[in-house]
Write a protein that holds these residues in place. Structure first.
Motif, PDB file in Angstrom:
ATOM      1  N   MET A   1       0.802  -1.188   0.097  1.00 59.77           N
ATOM      2  CA  MET A   1       0.113   0.020   0.115  1.00 59.77           C
ATOM      3  C   MET A   1       0.740   1.342   0.067  1.00 59.77           C
ATOM      4  N   LEU A   2       1.963   1.305   0.892  1.00 58.32           N
ATOM      5  CA  LEU A   2       2.824   2.626   0.810  1.00 58.32           C
ATOM      6  C   LEU A   2       3.631   2.631  -0.262  1.00 58.32           C
ATOM      7  N   ALA A   3       4.003   1.491  -1.006  1.00 59.34           N
ATOM      8  CA  ALA A   3       4.743   1.608  -2.165  1.00 59.34           C
ATOM      9  C   ALA A   3       3.932   2.179  -3.128  1.00 59.34           C
ATOM     10  N   ALA A   4       2.684   1.656  -3.224  1.00 57.77           N
ATOM     11  CA  ALA A   4       1.748   2.361  -4.303  1.00 57.77           C
ATOM     12  C   ALA A   4       1.417   3.838  -4.068  1.00 57.77           C
ATOM     13  N   LEU A   5       1.388   4.288  -2.986  1.00 60.32           N
ATOM     14  CA  LEU A   5       1.151   5.612  -2.576  1.00 60.32           C
ATOM     15  C   LEU A   5       2.292   6.452  -2.954  1.00 60.32           C
ATOM     16  N   ALA A   6       3.488   5.867  -2.483  1.00 61.81           N
ATOM     17  CA  ALA A   6       4.473   6.679  -2.978  1.00 61.81           C
ATOM     18  C   ALA A   6       4.623   6.764  -4.564  1.00 61.81           C
TER      19      ALA A   6
ATOM     20  N   MET B   1       3.337  14.341  -8.896  1.00 61.96           N
ATOM     21  CA  MET B   1       4.265  15.348  -8.932  1.00 61.96           C
ATOM     22  C   MET B   1       4.954  15.719 -10.527  1.00 61.96           C
ATOM     23  N   ARG B   2       4.859  14.706 -11.236  1.00 63.82           N
ATOM     24  CA  ARG B   2       5.361  14.816 -12.531  1.00 63.82           C
ATOM     25  C   ARG B   2       4.322  14.904 -13.509  1.00 63.82           C
ATOM     26  N   GLY B   3       3.218  15.044 -13.035  1.00 66.03           N
ATOM     27  CA  GLY B   3       1.928  15.501 -14.090  1.00 66.03           C
ATOM     28  C   GLY B   3       1.458  14.453 -14.712  1.00 66.03           C
ATOM     29  N   LYS B   4       1.586  12.860 -14.346  1.00 64.92           N
ATOM     30  CA  LYS B   4       1.128  12.059 -15.215  1.00 64.92           C
ATOM     31  C   LYS B   4      -0.269  11.286 -14.473  1.00 64.92           C
ATOM     32  N   SER B   5      -0.534  10.176 -15.040  1.00 58.67           N
ATOM     33  CA  SER B   5      -1.734   9.623 -14.437  1.00 58.67           C
ATOM     34  C   SER B   5      -1.349   8.609 -13.360  1.00 58.67           C
ATOM     35  N   THR B   6      -2.245   8.537 -12.552  1.00 59.13           N
ATOM     36  CA  THR B   6      -2.070   7.538 -11.252  1.00 59.13           C
ATOM     37  C   THR B   6      -2.883   6.282 -11.418  1.00 59.13           C
ATOM     38  N   SER B   7      -3.377   5.971 -12.591  1.00 58.88           N
ATOM     39  CA  SER B   7      -4.432   4.900 -12.454  1.00 58.88           C
ATOM     40  C   SER B   7      -3.557   3.694 -12.132  1.00 58.88           C
ATOM     41  N   ARG B   8      -2.389   3.303 -12.350  1.00 60.46           N
ATOM     42  CA  ARG B   8      -1.762   1.964 -12.127  1.00 60.46           C
ATOM     43  C   ARG B   8      -1.560   1.937 -10.674  1.00 60.46           C
ATOM     44  N   ALA B   9      -1.369   3.113  -9.987  1.00 57.74           N
ATOM     45  CA  ALA B   9      -0.982   3.224  -8.424  1.00 57.74           C
ATOM     46  C   ALA B   9      -2.650   2.786  -7.720  1.00 57.74           C
ATOM     47  N   ASP B  10      -3.526   3.537  -8.388  1.00 62.65           N
ATOM     48  CA  ASP B  10      -4.944   3.418  -7.847  1.00 62.65           C
ATOM     49  C   ASP B  10      -5.484   1.911  -7.997  1.00 62.65           C
ATOM     50  N   SER B  11      -4.986   1.328  -8.804  1.00 62.12           N
ATOM     51  CA  SER B  11      -5.505  -0.117  -9.125  1.00 62.12           C
ATOM     52  C   SER B  11      -4.974  -0.974  -8.156  1.00 62.12           C
ATOM     53  N   ARG B  12      -3.480  -0.585  -7.760  1.00 62.45           N
ATOM     54  CA  ARG B  12      -2.642  -1.413  -6.848  1.00 62.45           C
ATOM     55  C   ARG B  12      -3.221  -1.113  -5.305  1.00 62.45           C
ATOM     56  N   ILE B  13      -3.488   0.061  -5.210  1.00 61.89           N
ATOM     57  CA  ILE B  13      -4.136   0.320  -3.782  1.00 61.89           C
ATOM     58  C   ILE B  13      -5.578  -0.471  -3.771  1.00 61.89           C
ATOM     59  N   ASP B  14      -6.440  -0.523  -4.904  1.00 58.30           N
ATOM     60  CA  ASP B  14      -7.568  -1.240  -4.756  1.00 58.30           C
ATOM     61  C   ASP B  14      -7.300  -2.798  -4.717  1.00 58.30           C
ATOM     62  N   SER B  15      -6.611  -3.212  -5.345  1.00 60.48           N
ATOM     63  CA  SER B  15      -6.316  -4.731  -5.441  1.00 60.48           C
ATOM     64  C   SER B  15      -5.947  -5.108  -3.821  1.00 60.48           C
ATOM     65  N   VAL B  16      -4.800  -4.137  -3.414  1.00 62.36           N
ATOM     66  CA  VAL B  16      -4.302  -4.694  -1.902  1.00 62.36           C
ATOM     67  C   VAL B  16      -5.550  -4.569  -0.862  1.00 62.36           C
TER      68      VAL B  16
END
Length: 105
Positions: free
Chosen positions: A39-44, A51-66
């Protein structure tokens, strides 16, 4: 024959239900160590991409799966505890019935 002692199992079921509610609210304390690290790795990773102005969809899906896997684990724990409690109650009832039927009438 007295009633079966299910107090410890009942307490464990209540505690696990409390953990399940906390996971559904998005709290981190009921997660295992590996789930917390994921969870913390996905949040980081998500915050870095923000901060780079890119999409967070992969991190969001990892948080949801965890969180989904944690919910599944806790639901399985609750089910196992309830099955064990029912087994104890059933055994006590069988023993009581056997004791009653063994009377000398």
């Amino acid at each position: 024959m007295s009633k079966p002692n299910t107090r410890r199992l009942d307490q464990a079921i209540r505690e696990t239900n409390r953990k399940l509610d906390a996971v559904r609210k998005g709290e981190l304390w009921p997660l295992t160590g590996s789930e917390r690290r994921q969870m913390l790795a996905a949040l980081a990773g998500g915050s870095y991409r923000v901060m780079r102005g890119k999409s967070t969809s992969r991190a969001d899906s990892r948080i949801d799966s965890v969180s989904t896997s944690a919910e599944t684990r806790l639901i399985a724990e609750i089910t196992a505890l309830q099955v064990e409690r029912q087994r104890l109650v059933t055994e006590a009832a069988k023993a009581k019935a056997a004791k009653k039927s063994s009377g000398w009438w």
